[in-house]
Design a protein around this motif. Structure first.
Motif: not given
Length: 490
Positions: A110-114, A403-406, A413-419, A426-432
């Protein structure tokens, strides 16, 4: 049907997701033993594990010889190397068999970026990491670039946050106006369970009070109200929770406080004003789609105009950081539907957009009642994702978490985009899994990051609303014992 035959249970959980990624519609059954087994299967993948290596064989015919073989000499004691070699071997065989490649290659977690972020933080160059992702995991160029872009953004954001000496607080509110067709979260529709909201608020307040000192030696970095839909509660109930939280936790320390307002049919001017007055910094107003027919099909009792009105109210109330969630691959939609949704979201101009690719979990009605929806699945999901990437570039959004899911559509994948400056920390902290999360409420999972990040231990509350209400004291005692057990390591 595909048969997976192994000499032991080892590596089954690594191989099965790869098979499902190549053959999402096929049932996968597992057997153990040396001999090619009989039964009803289209082809069979056999794995033989030895101390000094392994042998993989692919059969199309029960009586025939294998059509492909992969043999590798590697000591079983080198567990990670052994596992990665197995996955690469399976990938090569299935890719040759199907003529397909997977965008994420052998990466199924689920965490390919970690580990990309960890390598960046250790000083490794982006060029070296790119080669690593290509050669070790067979990732496509597109996904390698995305991983690096997200990791570089995360590294920049985390540099200004003392995450090693802080923690985040999560509060789960397991109520929703209705349960969506695809949902598998801990969520109870108000129509059937609304009479329990008062008791739940009281139980959660008790857990808040009892948990106040568990991480008192660390700074509170972020607060997150999730669910469910927190704004499914009344304004008075939300205020009770918030006031109790402020009595026992230093929320003024938090760099970010997010509330998942989520469903527009749960949002009122009174609730928005309360959240704003209590210093909530970030909210979500989640359309999922701007296609009215899809909203009705997935079980949402609101209109696209309700979405626009909820967003307008949030802006008028003074919120300057609003996220909107979208789901690609919803039942019956195509790429043109998603492009129309993106066009309308672009007109609203939220500060961040989270793009989810549909993943159908076992507990979702869409899976349980799948016969009813057979033939109504989304098409062109890859084209939908491509449209979302173009949208992000056009409207000035950058990817900041992933992040990714089964069981995700087309293995995406799921991607969070922001300006700039509007990212959800929080999204970064919990995902990584960068620091500890103290989680309260039904279904909430507390995570302790131990020994400088080398270990992660979890303590989960019961998911059942009935059990949580009846066993609140047990949840409190369990959590307190959990923190005592690992004291000095976090």
């Amino acid at each position: 049907m595909i048969r997976l035959q192994l000499t032991s249970e080892a590596f089954e959980q690594d191989i099965r997701p790869l098979i499902k990624a190549f053959f999402p519609e096929e049932e996968v059954t597992v057997a153990y033993g040396e001999e090619v087994c009989d039964g009803d299967w289209n082809f069979l993948l056999a794995g033989s594990w030895r101390e000094d290596g392994f042998l993989l064989s692919l059969y199309r015919d029960k009586a025939g010889s294998p059509v492909q073989r992969e043999e590798k000499q590697v000591p079983v004691t080198l567990r990670k190397k052994y596992r990665d070699e197995v996955k690469r071997g399976v990938y090569r065989m299935l890719s040759a068999e199907t003529g397909k490649t997977l965008p994420w290659g052998t990466l199924t977690g689920v965490r390919p970026v970690k580990q990309v972020l960890e390598r960046l933080e250790s000083g490794e160059s982006p060029e070296s990491i790119d080669v690593f992702l290509r050669d070790e995991y067979y990732c496509s160029e597109e996904k390698r670039k995305l991983s690096l872009a997200v990791a570089e953004k995360e590294k920049k954001l985390l540099t200004g946050l003392d995450y090693k000496n802080s923690y985040s607080l999560y509060l789960g509110i397991p109520f929703c106006p209705t349960t969506c067709l695809y949902c598998s979260f801990t969520s109870y529709p108000l129509e059937r369970f609304g009479q329990f909201t008062g008791a739940y608020v009281e139980a959660l307040k008790r857990e808040i009070e009892a948990s106040a000192g568990l991480l008192s030696d660390k700074k509170l970095a972020t607060v997150y109200f999730g669910g469910g839909t927190p704004t499914a509660l009344s304004a008075e109930q939300l205020q009770e929770i918030i006031r109790t939280l402020k009595d026992y936790f230093p929320v003024e320390q938090a760099a970010e406080w997010t509330v998942e307002a989520g469903r527009p049919d749960s949002i009122t001017k009174e609730k928005l004003q309360l959240l704003h007055d209590e210093a909530v910094t970030r909210i979500s107003v989640n359309p999922q789609t701007m296609n009215q027919k899809t909203l009705e099909l997935i079980g949402r009792r609101h209109t696209t105009e309700d979405i626009r009105e909820a967003y307008r109210l949030a802006r008028e109330t003074g919120f300057t950081n609003i996220n909107m969630d979208l789901i690609l691959g919803l039942t019956g939609e195509n790429a043109e539907d998603v492009e129309e949704t993106l066009r309308q979201i672009g007109e609203l101009s939220p500060d961040s957009v989270t793009v989810h690719t549909l993943a159908i979990k076992r507990a979702a009605r869409l899976n349980i009642e799948r016969e009813q929806y057979r033939g109504k699945g989304a098409i062109q999901v890859g084209a939908m994702l491509a449209a979302s990437v173009r949208f992000a570039k056009e409207y000035g959004y950058e990817p900041y978490y992933l992040y990714r899911q089964k069981n995700m559509e087309e293995n995406l994948e799921n991607v969070g985009y922001a300006r700039e400056g509007k990212e959800g920390l929080y999204n970064i902290l919990i995902m990584e899994e960068k620091h500890s999360i103290l989680a309260l409420g039904a279904g909430a999972a507390t995570k302790l990051v131990l020994s400088g990040g080398e270990r992660i231990e979890r303590s989960e509350n019961v998911k059942s609303l009935k059990d949580y209400l009846e066993r609140t004291d047990e949840m409190i005692a369990r959590k307190q014992a959990f923190f005592r057990q690992y004291k000095g390591l976090y």
